[in-house]
Write an enzyme that holds these catalytic residues in place. Structure first.
Site, PDB file in Angstrom:
ATOM      1  N   THR A 388       0.814  -1.072   0.064  1.00 33.84           N
ATOM      2  CA  THR A 388      -0.071   0.121   0.196  1.00 33.84           C
ATOM      3  C   THR A 388       0.848   1.509   0.089  1.00 33.84           C
ATOM      4  O   THR A 388       2.104   1.079   0.475  1.00 33.84           O
ATOM      5  CB  THR A 388      -0.975  -0.102   1.301  1.00 33.84           C
ATOM      6  N   THR A 406      -4.058   1.133  -2.627  1.00 32.53           N
ATOM      7  CA  THR A 406      -3.223  -0.144  -2.540  1.00 32.53           C
ATOM      8  C   THR A 406      -3.500  -1.045  -3.928  1.00 32.53           C
ATOM      9  O   THR A 406      -4.935  -0.986  -4.267  1.00 32.53           O
ATOM     10  CB  THR A 406      -3.518  -0.783  -1.447  1.00 32.53           C
ATOM     11  N   ASN A 408      -2.907  -4.336  -2.662  1.00 31.80           N
ATOM     12  CA  ASN A 408      -2.734  -5.394  -1.650  1.00 31.80           C
ATOM     13  C   ASN A 408      -1.453  -5.962  -1.759  1.00 31.80           C
ATOM     14  O   ASN A 408      -0.692  -5.164  -0.979  1.00 31.80           O
ATOM     15  CB  ASN A 408      -3.706  -6.497  -1.838  1.00 31.80           C
ATOM     16  N   ASP A 430      -8.768  -9.830   0.732  1.00 28.40           N
ATOM     17  CA  ASP A 430      -9.179  -9.136   2.083  1.00 28.40           C
ATOM     18  C   ASP A 430     -10.593  -9.300   2.747  1.00 28.40           C
ATOM     19  O   ASP A 430     -11.078  -9.028   3.693  1.00 28.40           O
ATOM     20  CB  ASP A 430      -9.098  -7.627   1.902  1.00 28.40           C
ATOM     21  N   SER A 459     -10.897  -3.081   5.003  1.00 34.37           N
ATOM     22  CA  SER A 459      -9.539  -2.445   4.811  1.00 34.37           C
ATOM     23  C   SER A 459      -9.124  -2.025   6.239  1.00 34.37           C
ATOM     24  O   SER A 459      -9.735  -1.751   7.221  1.00 34.37           O
ATOM     25  CB  SER A 459      -9.558  -1.505   3.865  1.00 34.37           C
ATOM     26  N   SER A 460      -7.607  -1.909   6.422  1.00 30.93           N
ATOM     27  CA  SER A 460      -6.977  -1.154   7.626  1.00 30.93           C
ATOM     28  C   SER A 460      -6.380  -0.005   7.077  1.00 30.93           C
ATOM     29  O   SER A 460      -5.766   0.757   7.961  1.00 30.93           O
ATOM     30  CB  SER A 460      -5.969  -2.255   7.965  1.00 30.93           C
ATOM     31  N   GLY A 480       1.153  -0.962   5.474  1.00 31.81           N
ATOM     32  CA  GLY A 480       1.671  -1.961   6.453  1.00 31.81           C
ATOM     33  C   GLY A 480       0.537  -2.852   6.628  1.00 31.81           C
ATOM     34  O   GLY A 480       0.691  -3.375   7.842  1.00 31.81           O
ATOM     35  N   GLY A 481      -0.483  -3.043   6.127  1.00 34.43           N
ATOM     36  CA  GLY A 481      -1.574  -3.961   6.244  1.00 34.43           C
ATOM     37  C   GLY A 481      -2.156  -3.609   7.380  1.00 34.43           C
ATOM     38  O   GLY A 481      -2.559  -2.416   7.846  1.00 34.43           O
TER      39      GLY A 481
END
Length: 576
Positions: A388, A406, A408, A430, A459-460, A480-481
């Site tokens: 991302t 992103t 992913n 996701d 999503s984060s 960074g997920g």
């Protein structure tokens, strides 16, 4: 408060800043190699911070030419699709927070990908009900309907001042003429060569014709991507969703057992939503609402921490980090249960972000680590959330943009849609392919994030704006997920509670806990004594390499400071 902490670096960087801001996109990289690029940089009229120097220079050029923060952000978004192909994209999606000073309007643009019409809950399960991980991550079926072009175009049309074609032109030139890659980009390409070789259209761009490894200084040209960008510049987003690009995307999907059709592309819409709002020690926090989990849980964790004197516990000491870790666990337990696409699932946003709910969660935190097995998702009251990239922009008019987007994984699925130069996302991973089974980032989910046609995966991504006295004070975010959420949290705490300067706040070692797995991840640089103190409190401490790439811009009474995270080579904050 922050001006006094970081003013000392302004004089030291002023001369470099003046040189950098005059540099063109092509000139920026050689200059940067001679200087420390990650120190806070000051500028009087505007600031751009991105993960790639050429994209930053393009954004600064737009501001200098009279464009506003949204114009610069849109130009950066298209440029990163060329210069940072492992994360920048046309074939993915993301979130943009915009604050318009003149109208005092803040909005959240949701351009997250959607599940194709033919996708169903069992899409990635075999006949025994087990998850087919390769299909979910590295096939044409792993792609959601892309939203980036729609999102950037919406932002430009509603909140920008320059024509979209003008903002895309620098990206077209970079794709057509090519650019010299750096060592980090060469290593990223070489590490994924086997994945690219599976797909002729990918190999034609990202594998050298003679099969030798990429080296720093090699030129990366993307003529098919230049064609796609030119189509968008001439015909607007319709080129991508209804026109020539759509035809090629759909044809590539048909030829490779993919699910995305022309109808899926025609139906796609970017959506404006109200930001999640919170307050923390006199600051107003604006963050992304669901289908991002980031905004909800950032505010939830700040609410939990507000009841303690975090500053008095000391920066990155055992007691303070224990409290942080326990706070993170409880938020991520709620994420697994309650968060999903709000158009398909009743997300209790106001309950999760209420001060009273935070107080009830904080009451369960003791002096020792609570095992994850003993933490269950809470029951908030129902009132009327890894590759991302993030960028931040502020302008002299008082406008601000925080954008995270992103595909992913690094380079998404590794699949380029034939004839387009566009890397496809693998965001379908996701979704919760099966309740309780972790995705690639170790996150678990259930019905709230199950695969449904048209739905947006959870999503984060956590683009964030922080307001003080009615003005945007800070624009922040990171890749960074799931660690994105905790990265932004720690930057805010470092600035507000620990009163660190902006550079130190971004560079300081971070921790991360996401409930499951029940492990406390820590970056290099955390002292052995602190790690020992955390283990004594019952935490399973796991040392990892550094993560994230926070790009952060701060407004002061005198101008702007920007910081590019030192964790990633190639990032740059610059202004004029």
């Amino acid at each position: 408060m922050q001006r006094s902490a970081i003013r000392g670096v302004a004089a030291a960087t002023a001369l470099l800043a003046n040189i950098l801001f005059a540099a063109t996109a092509a000139q920026a990289q050689p200059i940067l190699n001679q200087h420390a690029r990650h120190q806070p940089v000051f500028a009087a009229s505007g600031m751009v911070a991105t993960q790639e120097a050429r994209a930053t220079a393009i954004g600064v050029d737009v501001l200098r030419a009279g464009g506003n923060a949204v114009d610069a952000a849109v130009a950066v978004g298209f440029a990163l699709a060329v210069t940072l192909p492992r994360a920048g994209n046309l074939g993915g999606g993301g979130f943009m927070l915009v604050h318009r000073a003149a109208s005092e309007i803040s909005t959240a643009i949701d351009y997250r990908e959607t599940a194709p019409a033919d996708a169903g809950r069992d899409l990635f399960l075999d006949s025994d009900g087990e998850v087919l991980k390769d299909r979910a991550r590295y096939s044409h079926r792993s792609a959601g309907v892309p939203g980036t072009v729609a999102g950037l175009a919406l932002a430009s049309r509603k909140y920008g001042t320059f024509a979209l074609a003008r903002l895309i032109e620098p990206a077209i030139r970079l794709a057509e003429d090519g650019f010299a890659i750096d060592r980090g980009q060469a290593e990223a390409l070489n590490a994924r060569a086997d994945r690219f070789k599976r797909w002729p259209a990918s190999a034609a761009i990202f594998v050298k014709p003679d099969g030798t490894p990429w080296q720093a200084g090699d030129r990366l040209r993307q003529p098919d991507l230049a064609w796609s960008l030119r189509q968008i510049a001439r015909h607007g987003p319709d080129a991508f969703y209804r026109g020539a690009i759509a035809a090629r995307l759909a044809a590539d999907q048909r030829a490779n057992d993919g699910l995305i059709t022309r109808d899926d592309l025609i139906r796609y819409r970017a959506i404006e939503r109200a930001p999640v709002r919170g307050s923390y020690r006199g600051y107003t926090v604006l963050a992304m609402p669901p289908p991002s989990s980031g905004g909800v849980h950032l505010v939830q964790m700040l609410n939990m921490l507000e009841g303690d004197d975090i500053g008095a516990l000391g920066h990155n000491g055992g007691a303070g980090l224990h409290l942080l870790a326990e706070t993170m666990k409880r938020a991520f337990a709620d994420r697994a249960e309650h968060l999903g696409d709000p158009d398909y699932w009743p997300v209790p946003v106001k309950g999760l972000t209420s001060k009273s709910y935070a107080t009830s969660l904080r009451a369960g935190i003791g002096d020792r680590a609570t095992p994850a097995a003993e933490i269950r998702p809470g029951r908030p009251a129902v009132h009327e959330s890894d590759q991302t990239t993030h960028f931040a922009v502020m302008d002299r008019f008082g406008n601000a943009v925080a954008n995270t987007y992103t595909i992913n994984f690094s380079f998404g699925s590794g699949i380029v849609a034939a004839g387009t130069g566009i890397l496809l996302n693998n965001e379908m991973d996701d979704f919760a392919a099966k309740p309780g089974v972790p995705n690639a980032y170790g996150l678990v989910g259930g019905d709230a994030n199950a695969i449904v046609a048209g739905k947006r995966p959870l999503s984060s991504m956590t683009p964030t704006l922080v307001m003080q006295d009615g003005q945007v004070w800070l624009a922040a975010g990171s890749p960074g997920g799931p660690r994105i959420i905790t990265t932004v949290l720690q930057i805010l705490i470092n600035l507000i509670d620990h009163r660190l300067g902006l550079g130190d706040a971004v560079a300081a070692p971070r921790i991360h806990h996401q409930w499951l797995p029940d492990k406390l991840f820590v970056e290099p640089g955390l002292s052995p004594d602190t790690r020992a103190a955390l283990r004594e409190k019952g935490h399973d401490v796991v040392a990892t390499r550094a993560w994230g790439s926070a790009q952060t811009v701060m407004r002061t009474a005198d101008g702007f400071f920007g910081v590019a995270d030192p964790r990633r080579a190639g990032a740059l904050a610059a202004g004029y």
